[in-house]
Motif scaffolding. Sequence first.
Motif, PDB file in Angstrom:
ATOM      1  N   ASN A  92      66.945   9.015 -16.543  1.00 58.23           N
ATOM      2  CA  ASN A  92      65.608   9.550 -16.745  1.00 58.23           C
ATOM      3  C   ASN A  92      65.692  10.551 -17.892  1.00 58.23           C
ATOM      4  OD1 ASN A  92      62.839  10.092 -16.361  1.00 58.23           O
ATOM      5  ND2 ASN A  92      63.057   9.920 -14.141  1.00 58.23           N
ATOM      6  N   THR A  93      64.547  10.976 -18.377  1.00 52.47           N
ATOM      7  CA  THR A  93      64.497  11.783 -19.593  1.00 52.47           C
ATOM      8  C   THR A  93      64.967  13.205 -19.326  1.00 52.47           C
ATOM      9  OG1 THR A  93      62.642  10.447 -20.336  1.00 52.47           O
ATOM     10  CG2 THR A  93      63.015  12.522 -21.488  1.00 52.47           C
ATOM     11  N   ALA A  94      65.748  13.731 -20.262  1.00 50.74           N
ATOM     12  CA  ALA A  94      66.232  15.100 -20.201  1.00 50.74           C
ATOM     13  C   ALA A  94      65.926  15.809 -21.512  1.00 50.74           C
ATOM     14  CB  ALA A  94      67.737  15.136 -19.931  1.00 50.74           C
ATOM     15  N   LEU A  95      65.808  17.121 -21.421  1.00 51.95           N
ATOM     16  CA  LEU A  95      65.643  17.997 -22.577  1.00 51.95           C
ATOM     17  C   LEU A  95      66.828  18.943 -22.615  1.00 51.95           C
ATOM     18  CD1 LEU A  95      63.754  19.462 -24.807  1.00 51.95           C
ATOM     19  CD2 LEU A  95      63.141  20.973 -22.917  1.00 51.95           C
ATOM     20  N   MET A  96      67.440  19.088 -23.769  1.00 49.61           N
ATOM     21  CA  MET A  96      68.574  20.005 -23.908  1.00 49.61           C
ATOM     22  C   MET A  96      68.436  20.800 -25.193  1.00 49.61           C
ATOM     23  SD  MET A  96      71.820  17.829 -25.380  1.00 49.61           S
ATOM     24  CE  MET A  96      72.606  19.349 -25.912  1.00 49.61           C
ATOM     25  N   ARG A  97      69.227  21.889 -25.273  1.00 50.70           N
ATOM     26  CA  ARG A  97      69.348  22.610 -26.528  1.00 50.70           C
ATOM     27  C   ARG A  97      70.820  22.847 -26.803  1.00 50.70           C
ATOM     28  NH1 ARG A  97      67.483  28.996 -25.850  1.00 50.70           N
ATOM     29  NH2 ARG A  97      69.039  29.598 -24.285  1.00 50.70           N
ATOM     30  N   ALA A  98      71.153  23.018 -28.067  1.00 50.86           N
ATOM     31  CA  ALA A  98      72.532  23.223 -28.483  1.00 50.86           C
ATOM     32  C   ALA A  98      72.520  23.865 -29.861  1.00 50.86           C
ATOM     33  CB  ALA A  98      73.298  21.900 -28.513  1.00 50.86           C
ATOM     34  N   LYS A  99      73.699  24.264 -30.315  1.00 56.35           N
ATOM     35  CA  LYS A  99      73.866  24.771 -31.669  1.00 56.35           C
ATOM     36  C   LYS A  99      74.838  23.868 -32.413  1.00 56.35           C
ATOM     37  CE  LYS A  99      72.798  29.537 -30.398  1.00 56.35           C
ATOM     38  NZ  LYS A  99      73.214  30.968 -30.415  1.00 56.35           N
ATOM     39  N   LEU A 100      74.798  23.940 -33.708  1.00 56.18           N
ATOM     40  CA  LEU A 100      75.629  23.094 -34.553  1.00 56.18           C
ATOM     41  C   LEU A 100      76.716  23.942 -35.196  1.00 56.18           C
ATOM     42  CD1 LEU A 100      75.996  20.239 -35.735  1.00 56.18           C
ATOM     43  CD2 LEU A 100      74.429  20.882 -37.577  1.00 56.18           C
ATOM     44  N   LYS A 101      77.980  23.542 -34.955  1.00 55.82           N
ATOM     45  CA  LYS A 101      79.104  24.297 -35.509  1.00 55.82           C
ATOM     46  C   LYS A 101      80.229  23.342 -35.848  1.00 55.82           C
ATOM     47  CE  LYS A 101      82.170  28.231 -34.595  1.00 55.82           C
ATOM     48  NZ  LYS A 101      82.557  29.285 -33.607  1.00 55.82           N
TER      49      LYS A 101
END
Length: 373
Positions: free
Chosen positions: A122-131
């Motif tokens: 099922n659909t999920a929402l996430m956040r992250a940073k780019l490194k």
Amino acid sequence: MKKSIILSCLFVVMLNSSCAQDTENKVTTPNNPVFKAELFVDDLQIPWGFAFLPDGSMLITEKEGKLLKYFNGEREEIGNVPEVYQRGQGGLLDVVMHPNYNDNGWIYLTYSSPEGEEKGGNTALMRAKLKNGNLVENEVLYKATPNTTKGQHFGSRITFDNDGYLYFSIGERGARDENPQDINRDGGKIYRLHDDGRIPNDNPFVNEKGAKTAIYSYGHRNPQGLVIHPESGRIWEHEHGPRGGDEINIIEKGANYGWPVVTYGINYSGTPITEKTEMDGMTQPIHYWVPSIAPSGMAFVTTDKYKGWKGSLLVGSLAFQYLERLEFDGKKVTKREKLLPGEGRVRAIGEGPDGLIYVAVEGKGIFKLIPKP
């Protein structure tokens, strides 16, 4: 195709002449478009979403589960991307930058996630940073339940409003009689969160026992367009209808958009879903398409670079493989134009930091629309 269009319109006309919007504003193809299309990023399969980083590079989601970074002709595959449940319409979906990305570095993604006890996703929402070429500090902010092995209607788009609230969409996962009208269930909804995943205390259903308190509006089918209006600051959405009945809606707090109790579409088999196209307590679309264009991607034109375009709404058509430009007088569509006819299935649209329009087309890549002098 001609037969299906005629049947769709005949059915809806019998209801309440609902083909009027399309007959009043037939889509036209300009003889001399105000731009030429240049392939900016090639060799992409299903570029579901894209967003620009401050340095001018572009992050691109490929539905199969790849996140790409493109800059100056070079592409890099980003690591530590979440596992996706790739089935049917599921995969790695939208990507947006936090409005204060320069200060906090947060990137937001939606995807079909297999996490959970049930099989499927099922659909999920996430956040992250780019490194250093990888996603880091990954946080899942919302995961819809339950998982299901159905392959349709995951949504999903993401946008922020002027107050910093985050909105995202989840389709009804093919369970039209269970999910969209039930605020105790995920699916067929627009959700609103704080940027860190907290539930705003003024969300419409926070005091409803058993409700999914992230819900902001409900009664949706499969929303694959979600943007903020550049002048009013209101959230605009479009969603897939069945056979006919794609909609453009302005999202209101706690509003019910009717699916499947009311619709301007019919079943794919040609049989009716309902005889009702409107009902008290259910919000009408400001525009609908009969036949369905299968809309995906959505962007308002804020730039002056294209003659006569400023304020227009751009919508991609998967079914008829073109880019549609709509002009409005308030909430009323006054003109429709077919752009990039036959170029391919338009999946995503965005305005770049250079003020140019970029259009993602399945099986080809991302086109840049160069204004003609």
